[in-house]
Design a protein around this motif. Structure first.
Motif, PDB file in Angstrom:
ATOM      1  N   GLN A  16      10.768  -2.857  -2.840  1.00  0.00           N
ATOM      2  CA  GLN A  16      10.538  -2.562  -1.530  1.00  0.00           C
ATOM      3  C   GLN A  16       8.923  -3.427  -1.227  1.00  0.00           C
ATOM      4  N   PHE A  17       9.043  -3.681   0.073  1.00  0.00           N
ATOM      5  CA  PHE A  17       7.367  -3.901   0.361  1.00  0.00           C
ATOM      6  C   PHE A  17       6.677  -2.591   0.832  1.00  0.00           C
ATOM      7  N   ASP A  18       5.564  -2.404   0.251  1.00  0.00           N
ATOM      8  CA  ASP A  18       4.881  -1.049   0.313  1.00  0.00           C
ATOM      9  C   ASP A  18       3.795  -1.136   1.158  1.00  0.00           C
ATOM     10  N   VAL A  19       3.318   0.207   1.890  1.00  0.00           N
ATOM     11  CA  VAL A  19       2.386   0.174   2.652  1.00  0.00           C
ATOM     12  C   VAL A  19       1.437   1.107   2.130  1.00  0.00           C
ATOM     13  N   ILE A  20       0.334   0.512   1.701  1.00  0.00           N
ATOM     14  CA  ILE A  20      -1.187   1.206   1.231  1.00  0.00           C
ATOM     15  C   ILE A  20      -1.801   2.092   1.949  1.00  0.00           C
ATOM     16  N   THR A  35      -4.722  -9.833  -1.299  1.00  0.00           N
ATOM     17  CA  THR A  35      -5.226  -9.600   0.012  1.00  0.00           C
ATOM     18  C   THR A  35      -5.343 -11.175   0.577  1.00  0.00           C
ATOM     19  N   GLN A  36      -5.088 -11.305   1.627  1.00  0.00           N
ATOM     20  CA  GLN A  36      -5.276 -12.839   2.282  1.00  0.00           C
ATOM     21  C   GLN A  36      -6.588 -12.894   3.077  1.00  0.00           C
ATOM     22  N   GLN A  37      -7.476 -11.817   3.017  1.00  0.00           N
ATOM     23  CA  GLN A  37      -8.735 -11.776   3.914  1.00  0.00           C
ATOM     24  C   GLN A  37      -9.837 -12.013   2.627  1.00  0.00           C
ATOM     25  N   GLN A  38     -10.239 -11.214   1.968  1.00  0.00           N
ATOM     26  CA  GLN A  38     -11.173 -11.198   0.926  1.00  0.00           C
ATOM     27  C   GLN A  38     -10.948 -10.519  -0.294  1.00  0.00           C
ATOM     28  N   SER A  39     -11.902 -10.587  -1.397  1.00  0.00           N
ATOM     29  CA  SER A  39     -11.680  -9.997  -2.594  1.00  0.00           C
ATOM     30  C   SER A  39     -11.630  -8.477  -2.582  1.00  0.00           C
ATOM     31  N   PHE A  40     -10.899  -7.538  -3.383  1.00  0.00           N
ATOM     32  CA  PHE A  40     -11.020  -6.368  -3.529  1.00  0.00           C
ATOM     33  C   PHE A  40     -11.166  -5.702  -4.910  1.00  0.00           C
ATOM     34  N   GLU A  41     -11.714  -4.400  -5.083  1.00  0.00           N
ATOM     35  CA  GLU A  41     -11.934  -3.994  -6.160  1.00  0.00           C
ATOM     36  C   GLU A  41     -11.132  -2.601  -6.573  1.00  0.00           C
ATOM     37  N   CYS A  42     -10.595  -2.302  -7.730  1.00  0.00           N
ATOM     38  CA  CYS A  42     -10.037  -1.316  -7.899  1.00  0.00           C
ATOM     39  C   CYS A  42     -10.030  -0.869  -9.558  1.00  0.00           C
ATOM     40  N   VAL A  43      -9.628   0.382  -9.785  1.00  0.00           N
ATOM     41  CA  VAL A  43      -9.732   0.943 -11.014  1.00  0.00           C
ATOM     42  C   VAL A  43      -8.241   1.317 -11.453  1.00  0.00           C
ATOM     43  N   ILE A  44      -7.760   0.833 -12.376  1.00  0.00           N
ATOM     44  CA  ILE A  44      -6.548   1.005 -13.055  1.00  0.00           C
ATOM     45  C   ILE A  44      -6.757   1.594 -14.466  1.00  0.00           C
ATOM     46  N   GLY A  45      -6.460   2.885 -14.520  1.00  0.00           N
ATOM     47  CA  GLY A  45      -6.653   3.828 -15.752  1.00  0.00           C
ATOM     48  C   GLY A  45      -8.312   3.770 -15.976  1.00  0.00           C
ATOM     49  N   ASP A  46      -8.585   3.067 -16.853  1.00  0.00           N
ATOM     50  CA  ASP A  46     -10.263   3.212 -17.399  1.00  0.00           C
ATOM     51  C   ASP A  46     -10.824   1.822 -17.034  1.00  0.00           C
ATOM     52  N   GLN A  47     -10.029   0.779 -16.488  1.00  0.00           N
ATOM     53  CA  GLN A  47     -10.337  -0.583 -16.227  1.00  0.00           C
ATOM     54  C   GLN A  47     -10.601  -0.866 -14.653  1.00  0.00           C
ATOM     55  N   ALA A  64      -2.094   4.631 -12.721  1.00  0.00           N
ATOM     56  CA  ALA A  64      -2.731   5.147 -11.603  1.00  0.00           C
ATOM     57  C   ALA A  64      -3.535   3.808 -10.946  1.00  0.00           C
ATOM     58  N   VAL A  65      -3.514   3.745  -9.584  1.00  0.00           N
ATOM     59  CA  VAL A  65      -4.601   2.772  -9.145  1.00  0.00           C
ATOM     60  C   VAL A  65      -5.303   3.363  -8.165  1.00  0.00           C
ATOM     61  N   ARG A  66      -6.581   3.186  -8.200  1.00  0.00           N
ATOM     62  CA  ARG A  66      -7.521   3.675  -7.269  1.00  0.00           C
ATOM     63  C   ARG A  66      -8.590   2.451  -6.641  1.00  0.00           C
ATOM     64  N   LEU A  67      -8.522   2.453  -5.324  1.00  0.00           N
ATOM     65  CA  LEU A  67      -9.183   1.266  -4.753  1.00  0.00           C
ATOM     66  C   LEU A  67     -10.696   1.583  -4.646  1.00  0.00           C
ATOM     67  N   GLU A  68     -11.632   0.827  -4.770  1.00  0.00           N
ATOM     68  CA  GLU A  68     -13.019   0.957  -4.748  1.00  0.00           C
ATOM     69  C   GLU A  68     -13.673   0.085  -3.440  1.00  0.00           C
ATOM     70  N   SER A  69     -12.712  -0.169  -2.626  1.00  0.00           N
ATOM     71  CA  SER A  69     -13.175  -0.969  -1.414  1.00  0.00           C
ATOM     72  C   SER A  69     -12.337  -0.082  -0.195  1.00  0.00           C
ATOM     73  N   SER A  70     -12.888  -0.586   1.126  1.00  0.00           N
ATOM     74  CA  SER A  70     -12.185   0.109   2.131  1.00  0.00           C
ATOM     75  C   SER A  70     -11.224  -1.007   2.986  1.00  0.00           C
ATOM     76  N   LEU A  71     -10.357  -1.618   2.231  1.00  0.00           N
ATOM     77  CA  LEU A  71      -9.714  -2.662   2.937  1.00  0.00           C
ATOM     78  C   LEU A  71      -8.039  -2.289   2.899  1.00  0.00           C
ATOM     79  N   LEU A  72      -7.793  -1.296   3.001  1.00  0.00           N
ATOM     80  CA  LEU A  72      -6.394  -0.658   3.158  1.00  0.00           C
ATOM     81  C   LEU A  72      -5.466  -1.478   4.147  1.00  0.00           C
ATOM     82  N   SER A  73      -6.071  -1.944   5.052  1.00  0.00           N
ATOM     83  CA  SER A  73      -5.260  -2.492   6.071  1.00  0.00           C
ATOM     84  C   SER A  73      -5.045  -4.115   5.818  1.00  0.00           C
ATOM     85  N   TYR A  74      -5.676  -4.420   4.756  1.00  0.00           N
ATOM     86  CA  TYR A  74      -5.689  -5.810   4.526  1.00  0.00           C
ATOM     87  C   TYR A  74      -4.940  -6.120   3.044  1.00  0.00           C
ATOM     88  N   ILE A  75      -4.835  -5.079   2.144  1.00  0.00           N
ATOM     89  CA  ILE A  75      -4.349  -5.110   0.865  1.00  0.00           C
ATOM     90  C   ILE A  75      -2.552  -5.192   0.905  1.00  0.00           C
TER      91      ILE A  75
END
Length: 288
Positions: A16-20, A35-47, A64-75
């Motif tokens: 499926q295509f997923d909605v963040i 993302t087709q707009q700009q870079s993004f940062e996230c934490v996966i596990g301890d990385q 587990a994925v945790r976003l470190e930026s406010s780009l929900l609508s772009y990812i």
């Protein structure tokens, strides 16, 4: 039925295509994030990962994925199963993949299907396109990894001899086909590829980092999570499908994996799905 038969033999199965919709989530499938707009940062596990526009982030199931930026609508995110990635080992948590011009064209073909009705033919087409896209990305990342791993040459020892991994990959496929058999044993799996059980266990562990039986149980839990997510099957029925006799053991295995009981996991997934796709609100007819 035809779709099921075809996708069972494909190396990648589009889901499926997923909605963040939140900054933290976990999926029972492989995920491709970009993302087709700009870079993004996230934490996966301890990385912590920083992903530029020109790359994908591939995340394996139940990470587990945790976003470190406010780009929900772009990812953007899509979910899929991948037998060839599962046979690459369980140590992979995430990997950044480059995208060349051909990869971008493949991605555009995938995205062009996003607004269409996902019938059987389209799902098969998306599975094939996705496999081509992943193959193209991995073809680019492999030479860089190989050059980074180069070390001064030393006299080859017995452990440095090149061995074919095909029997081990075949063994994983054998496990997948016979997952519903609760009596599937190390002896049977090793015999299916013509290996001595002790030697097979040693070779398998070198490639996957875990024993064959532990990997088998991991496959069972991941398959069970899919049933919990996608079907309304009862726990006893799911246990039969994944080869676990005791529902109590099944509950324990799921809780170790996701920190929730099977029913808690199902309710959590349903709740997240409702948040991502809220029902339409139909207002009362207006007055004259």
């Amino acid at each position: 039925m035809l779709e099921r038969q075809i996708t069972d033999v494909l190396p990648v199965t589009f889901k499926q295509f997923d909605v963040i919709s939140g900054k933290e989530w976990c999926s029972p499938y492989f995920q491709l994030l970009w993302t087709q707009q700009q870079s993004f940062e996230c934490v996966i596990g301890d990385q912590r990962r920083s992903i530029p526009r020109s790359r994908f982030l591939l995340v394996r199931p139940m990470q587990a994925v945790r976003l470190e930026s406010s780009l929900l609508s772009y990812i953007q995110c899509l979910n899929f199963d991948a037998a060839f990635l599962q046979s690459a080992g369980t140590v992979l948590s995430s990997i950044s993949l480059p995208v060349n011009d051909y990869g971008k064209r493949l991605l555009n073909l995938v995205l062009s299907c996003k607004q269409q009705s996902l019938d059987s033919a389209l799902r098969i087409r998306l599975s094939c396109l996705l496999f081509s896209l992943l193959s193209e990305c991995f073809m680019q990342v492999r030479p860089a990894e190989d050059s980074a791993k180069k070390k001064p040459k030393a006299a080859p020892g017995p452990s440095q001899r090149k061995k074919s991994g095909r029997p081990i990959v075949y063994a994983v496929r054998y496990m997948r086909r016979h997952l519903s058999n609760p009596d599937l044993s190390l002896l049977e799996i090793a015999g299916a590829v013509g290996y001595n059980p002790n030697y097979f266990c040693q070779e398998f562990s070198q490639i996957f980092g875990v024993s064959p039986i532990r990997h088998l149980n991991e496959m069972r839990v991941l398959r069970a999570l899919r049933y919990l997510d996608e079907t309304e099957l009862r726990i006893q029925e799911i246990c039969k499908h994944v080869g676990i006799r005791n529902p109590g053991n099944f509950t324990h295995m799921v809780k170790l994996k996701v920190g929730m009981t099977p029913m808690e996991y199902r309710r959590d997934r349903r709740s997240r799905s409702m948040q991502s796709n809220p029902p339409l609100e139909i207002g009362a007819p207006g007055g004259g």
